[in-house]
Motif scaffolding. Structure first.
Motif, short mmCIF file in Angstrom:
data_model
loop_
_atom_site.label_atom_id
_atom_site.label_comp_id
_atom_site.label_asym_id
_atom_site.label_seq_id
_atom_site.Cartn_x
_atom_site.Cartn_y
_atom_site.Cartn_z
N TYR A 425 -0.06 8.31 -2.24
CA TYR A 425 -0.61 7.73 -1.00
C TYR A 425 -1.77 8.56 -0.48
O TYR A 425 -2.82 8.02 -0.10
CB TYR A 425 0.48 7.64 0.07
N SER A 426 -1.60 9.88 -0.47
CA SER A 426 -2.67 10.75 0.04
C SER A 426 -3.90 10.68 -0.84
O SER A 426 -5.04 10.67 -0.34
CB SER A 426 -2.16 12.19 0.13
N MET A 427 -3.71 10.61 -2.15
CA MET A 427 -4.85 10.55 -3.05
C MET A 427 -5.62 9.24 -2.89
O MET A 427 -6.86 9.22 -2.90
CB MET A 427 -4.36 10.71 -4.48
N LEU A 428 -4.90 8.14 -2.70
CA LEU A 428 -5.58 6.85 -2.51
C LEU A 428 -6.33 6.81 -1.19
O LEU A 428 -7.47 6.32 -1.13
CB LEU A 428 -4.56 5.72 -2.59
N TRP A 429 -5.73 7.31 -0.11
CA TRP A 429 -6.41 7.29 1.18
C TRP A 429 -7.63 8.21 1.18
O TRP A 429 -8.66 7.90 1.78
CB TRP A 429 -5.44 7.70 2.29
N GLU A 430 -7.52 9.34 0.49
CA GLU A 430 -8.68 10.24 0.40
C GLU A 430 -9.82 9.59 -0.37
O GLU A 430 -10.99 9.78 -0.04
CB GLU A 430 -8.26 11.55 -0.27
N ALA A 431 -9.50 8.82 -1.39
CA ALA A 431 -10.55 8.12 -2.14
C ALA A 431 -11.20 7.02 -1.31
O ALA A 431 -12.40 6.76 -1.44
CB ALA A 431 -9.98 7.54 -3.42
N LYS A 433 -11.27 6.80 2.29
CA LYS A 433 -11.91 7.23 3.54
C LYS A 433 -12.40 8.65 3.53
O LYS A 433 -13.08 9.07 4.45
CB LYS A 433 -10.91 7.07 4.71
N GLY A 434 -12.02 9.44 2.53
CA GLY A 434 -12.46 10.83 2.49
C GLY A 434 -11.65 11.78 3.32
O GLY A 434 -12.06 12.94 3.48
N ASP A 435 -10.52 11.36 3.86
CA ASP A 435 -9.68 12.21 4.70
C ASP A 435 -8.40 12.55 3.95
O ASP A 435 -7.76 11.67 3.36
CB ASP A 435 -9.33 11.52 6.02
N ARG A 436 -8.01 13.81 4.00
CA ARG A 436 -6.78 14.27 3.35
C ARG A 436 -5.68 14.35 4.41
O ARG A 436 -5.76 15.16 5.33
CB ARG A 436 -6.99 15.64 2.72
N VAL A 437 -4.67 13.51 4.30
CA VAL A 437 -3.58 13.46 5.26
C VAL A 437 -2.27 13.58 4.51
O VAL A 437 -2.21 13.55 3.27
CB VAL A 437 -3.61 12.16 6.08
N ALA A 438 -1.18 13.71 5.27
CA ALA A 438 0.15 13.82 4.68
C ALA A 438 0.55 12.49 4.04
O ALA A 438 0.07 11.43 4.44
CB ALA A 438 1.16 14.23 5.75
N PRO A 439 1.45 12.52 3.05
CA PRO A 439 1.84 11.26 2.39
C PRO A 439 2.44 10.23 3.33
O PRO A 439 2.15 9.04 3.22
CB PRO A 439 2.84 11.72 1.32
N LEU A 445 -1.28 4.44 7.20
CA LEU A 445 -2.69 4.06 7.27
C LEU A 445 -3.04 3.03 6.20
O LEU A 445 -3.80 2.08 6.45
CB LEU A 445 -3.56 5.30 7.10
N LEU A 446 -2.49 3.18 5.01
CA LEU A 446 -2.76 2.22 3.95
C LEU A 446 -2.15 0.86 4.25
O LEU A 446 -2.74 -0.18 3.93
CB LEU A 446 -2.23 2.75 2.62
N GLU A 447 -0.97 0.85 4.86
CA GLU A 447 -0.35 -0.43 5.23
C GLU A 447 -1.23 -1.18 6.21
O GLU A 447 -1.44 -2.40 6.07
CB GLU A 447 1.03 -0.17 5.84
N ARG A 448 -1.77 -0.49 7.20
CA ARG A 448 -2.62 -1.16 8.19
C ARG A 448 -3.98 -1.51 7.60
O ARG A 448 -4.58 -2.52 7.97
CB ARG A 448 -2.79 -0.26 9.41
N GLU A 449 -4.46 -0.68 6.69
CA GLU A 449 -5.77 -0.95 6.09
C GLU A 449 -5.75 -2.21 5.25
O GLU A 449 -6.66 -3.04 5.32
CB GLU A 449 -6.18 0.26 5.23
N PHE A 450 -4.73 -2.37 4.43
CA PHE A 450 -4.68 -3.53 3.53
C PHE A 450 -4.11 -4.77 4.19
O PHE A 450 -4.29 -5.87 3.67
CB PHE A 450 -3.83 -3.18 2.30
N SER A 451 -3.45 -4.62 5.32
CA SER A 451 -2.88 -5.78 6.00
C SER A 451 -3.88 -6.49 6.89
O SER A 451 -3.66 -7.66 7.24
CB SER A 451 -1.66 -5.37 6.82
N HIS A 452 -4.94 -5.83 7.30
CA HIS A 452 -5.92 -6.42 8.21
C HIS A 452 -7.24 -6.62 7.49
O HIS A 452 -7.67 -5.77 6.69
CB HIS A 452 -6.13 -5.53 9.44
#
Length: 794
Positions: A425-431, A433-439, A445-452
């Motif tokens: 999850y962290s690797m996909l979000w970093e690719a 948006k460029g931000d490194r966050v916890a899994p 964040l990915l759920e909201r990103e792909f749902s909207h």
């Protein structure tokens, strides 16, 4: 929103909406205040504005009718206009109106930011959720893109971006009228600076709100390809009517087609002041402060507590060994070892043309159409699955650079390189948006990103290699990655690579395997002809022809008969080249040693001879000895990789340290292992007593005499001499050695403190600690052990 007596009745709904907006992270909106006051404080239904309505309004204004009479007349006229279709030119909610060609602001999922776009068309669409049968009033929007939206792609934003600047795009999206949040004003660069000198925002609240609604537009852009047009004046190309929309579309497409792709090295701001290297040198020298400056007193608070200033961690760089390119090309053997390494990337992938075309077709179609999909790729290890996918992605990147297709994001997630599957999850979000966050946070964040929906979301290609290593207990990681591509607005393409064909049905649940889809590509194992072509293509540019074609064919057939693993075949050939190189170096050292020895031991010439004759005769003898030396003759020819060399490499690759240790055992230990295996095979019980094993050893010795004849008499005399003499003593030491090396397990107390078996140890238990197959494989090519029954199945 419902209001009564000036107080809100639906505060909970408003707080929930704001709470959701704070969690949504969609970059690219305009920072501005809430513009609900522009639409009014009451929720009125949206109404269409037709051409007939505008004509009636003009007639009412000319006739001077009162509002009540005008409304009754409008109702009668609209009732008569139902006989034929009427064109929609705008929409109204209360006192707020928007028409075709106007620039409006639309609500963004990110709090405090809005998107901007031009209304191109009004229409009614069906409800996607299927909750209501009514049609939803919507508008087709031509978007304006802000510079912040280029952070998720390879194209960086321009350095000459102005405050509130946005670019005209040719991207369209249908949005409900309820997402409209107000109107915006677009102007040129000169008009913006005339109204706001230096682009500074005003201080007043009302003026600041108006400032945030102003947009500077002077270029068109293709966001996916990173192409910009030349500057234009907005007032010359925009007139706020329906025809303007078509003119803007034609202008943007024509200018984008004629413009060249923007290179990252272009200097966007020619008027920017050049920076001197003095500041950079000063920043670098901050870490090398003098000891005196480090001992300065730290500032203290009124409570006399020191402020702790943490120093950054300083790491001592490790010395790295840099090899020159000539190191790998100094000899044909080094060149062959370099090209035969599994990490070497060839210029082309032979024998995988059909699989390459299949993957390329599915992947390019998904990127072009902007849809999400899952592709499952299976095959045994070493069949070129990952290499083929990487080659496909490389070809698609070349097509993007050639402006033949839109841009996309590529991220590779290897299950063998992550310590926890949730780190995907962290690797996909970093690719993205460029931000490194916890899994856990990245999952939300990915759920909201792909749902909207996002109007200009860039397709993302995810390569999930070693899929079986990403399977968790509840299989949540697999479910999410296979479920997101099925969402309408995700534009996520997942390439799942695994070594087994039935992994979804065997390991994953039904809800996951059903989301994987029907797009499955299987990579069969390489045939020996394919392996020969792969190895020969890599060795084509190596000078000297140090590898025989027969050796390549032998290695290819051996590997193809077992697994068809190309990496295994390359490793075997590479080890064979190393063996040949070692032989070449040994011959060279021997030749130098022999030459030195011949020069030192040369016989002195007689004094009667002249010096010239002595030197001439010595040179002739030395030259003759060199030419006659067999080492020199062999050194003139480079040792080649033959079938025997490949056999030696295969034996080293297939033998384990345990097998090498078993081959070095003495004869007594080999006899004991043969007797123990024969006893286990005879009884079917893994444990045996020492006495039974010794009796079995006697029968093996008798059989060795019958098979080997005179050659086995010495073995029988050594093993069977005396009652408790060399036989028991030798077997005792053999058992102790096997136990210390971990090959067998003895019952506690046997041979304790003695070093050999005593008289009462015949009843002790013994059994193998390793598998019988390992013992047989170790002695399969041992001539001494074949007479004892080891090395083959009986």
């Amino acid at each position: 929103m419902i209001w009564a007596d000036g107080k809100p009745l639906a505060n909970s709904d408003k707080s929930d909406r704001k709470k959701r907006a704070r969690h949504w992270l969609t970059k690219g909106g305009m920072a501005r205040e809430d513009s609900d006051d522009e639409l009014g404080y009451e929720d009125h239904p949206w109404e269409w504005i037709y051409v007939a309505d505008t004509e009636v309004n003009k007639a009412n204004s000319n006739e001077g009718l009162s509002p009540s009479k005008a409304d009754s007349k409008l109702t009668r006229d609209s009732g008569r206009s139902k006989k034929g279709p009427n064109k929609i030119i705008g929409a109204r909610m209360g006192s707020f109106e928007c028409k075709l060609g106007q620039v409006v602001l639309l609500k963004s999922p990110e709090a405090g930011r809005d998107w901007a776009g031009i209304i191109c068309e009004f229409l009614e669409v069906e409800d996607e959720d299927g909750q209501g049968e009514d049609m939803i009033k919507s508008a087709n929007i031509m978007w304006l893109a802000s510079p912040d939206e280029f952070k998720s792609t390879k194209n960086k934003k321009r350095l000459d971006a102005l405050p509130n600047e946005q670019y005209l795009t040719t991207d369209f999206n249908v949005n409900p009228l309820s997402s409209i949040n107000g109107k915006a004003r677009v102007m040129s660069k000169d008009a913006f600076f005339r109204k706001y000198p230096n682009g500074d925002p005003p201080r007043g609240r009302v003026a600041l709100a108006e400032y945030r609604k102003c947009i500077v537009c002077r270029r068109s852009v293709n966001q996916l390809q990173g192409k910009y047009t030349e500057e234009f004046i907005w007032e010359d190309v925009y007139r706020e009517d329906e025809q303007t929309v078509f003119d803007l579309i034609d202008m943007a497409k024509s200018r984008l087609k004629s413009s060249k792709k923007r290179k990252p090295t272009d200097k966007d701001d020619d008027n920017a002041a050049p920076s001197t290297p003095r500041k950079k040198q000063k920043m670098i020298s901050l870490s090398s402060t003098t000891p005196k400056s480090r001992r300065q007193k730290l500032p203290t608070t009124p409570t006399s507590k020191r402020i702790v200033i943490k120093k950054p961690l300083e790491f001592t760089p490790l010395s790295t060994r840099v090899l020159s390119p000539s190191h790998f090309t100094s000899s044909p053997y080094r060149q062959a070892r370099a090209v035969l390494h599994v990490s070497s990337v060839p210029s082309s992938l032979p024998c995988r043309t059909a699989e390459f075309e299949t993957v390329f077709t599915h992947l390019s179609a998904a990127i072009t159409e902007g849809t999400g999909t899952c592709i499952y790729i299976s095959g045994t290890p070493g069949t070129g699955k990952t290499a083929t996918v990487r080659e496909v992605v490389s070809q698609l990147n070349a097509a993007v650079l050639a402006e033949e297709m839109d841009d996309f994001i590529f991220v590779e997630i290897n299950g063998m390189k992550v310590t926890d599957p949730h780190q995907a999850y962290s690797m996909l979000w970093e690719a993205l948006k460029g931000d490194r966050v916890a899994p856990s946070h990245a999952l939300n964040l990915l759920e909201r990103e792909f749902s909207h929906p996002s109007p200009r979301r860039v397709p993302c290609v995810v390569l999930m290699d070693e899929l079986d290593q990403l399977v968790t207990k509840n299989q949540s990681v697999m479910y999410n990655f296979f479920n997101w591509p099925a969402l309408r607005h995700s534009r996520l393409i997942v390439l799942a690579v695994a070594n087994t064909m039935d992994l979804p049905e065997r390991t994953l649940s039904n809800k996951i395997s059903s989301r994987l889809g029907l797009t499955r590509i299987t990579f069969p194992g390489y045939k020996h002809t394919d392996l020969m072509e792969i190895i020969s293509s890599r060795l084509a540019n190596v000078p000297g022809s140090i590898v025989d074609p027969d050796a390549i064919q032998f290695a290819s057939r051996k590997v193809a008969a077992v697994s068809g693993d190309a990496r295994r075949a390359l490793d075997i050939c590479r080890r064979a080249v190393e063996i040949a190189e070692e032989k070449c170096e040994e011959i060279a050292r021997t030749s130098v040693t022999n030459q030195t020895r011949e020069i030192d031991t040369a016989s002195p010439s007689t004094p009667s001879k002249q010096p010239s004759r002595r030197q001439k005769s010595a040179g002739q003898k030395q030259q003759q000895s060199k030419s006659d030396s067999p080492q020199v003759k062999e050194a003139n020819l480079l040792p080649r990789v033959t079938i025997a060399t490949v056999k030696q490499a295969i034996q080293e690759a297939t033998s384990t340290p345990l097998q090498q240790s078993l081959r070095s055992l003495p004869l007594s230990a080999k006899v004991f292992l043969a007797a123990l295996l024969a006893r286990v095979r005879r009884t079917g019980i893994s444990e045996s007593t020492i006495g039974d094993v010794l009796d079995e050893a006697k029968r093996i010795a008798d059989a060795a005499v019958a098979v080997a004849g005179v050659a086995g008499v010495s073995l029988k005399e050594f093993l069977l001499k005396g009652v408790y003499g060399p036989r028991v003593r030798g077997m005792g030491f053999a058992v102790m050695e096997l136990m210390s090396s971990g090959v067998v397990i003895l019952e506690a107390g046997i041979g304790k403190g003695v070093g050999f078996l005593a008289r009462g140890d015949r009843s002790g238990k013994v059994r193998l600690r390793v598998t019988a197959e390992d013992v047989k494989a170790a002695f399969r090519d041992d001539a001494e052990a074949k007479g004892l029954g080891l090395g083959f199945d009986q």
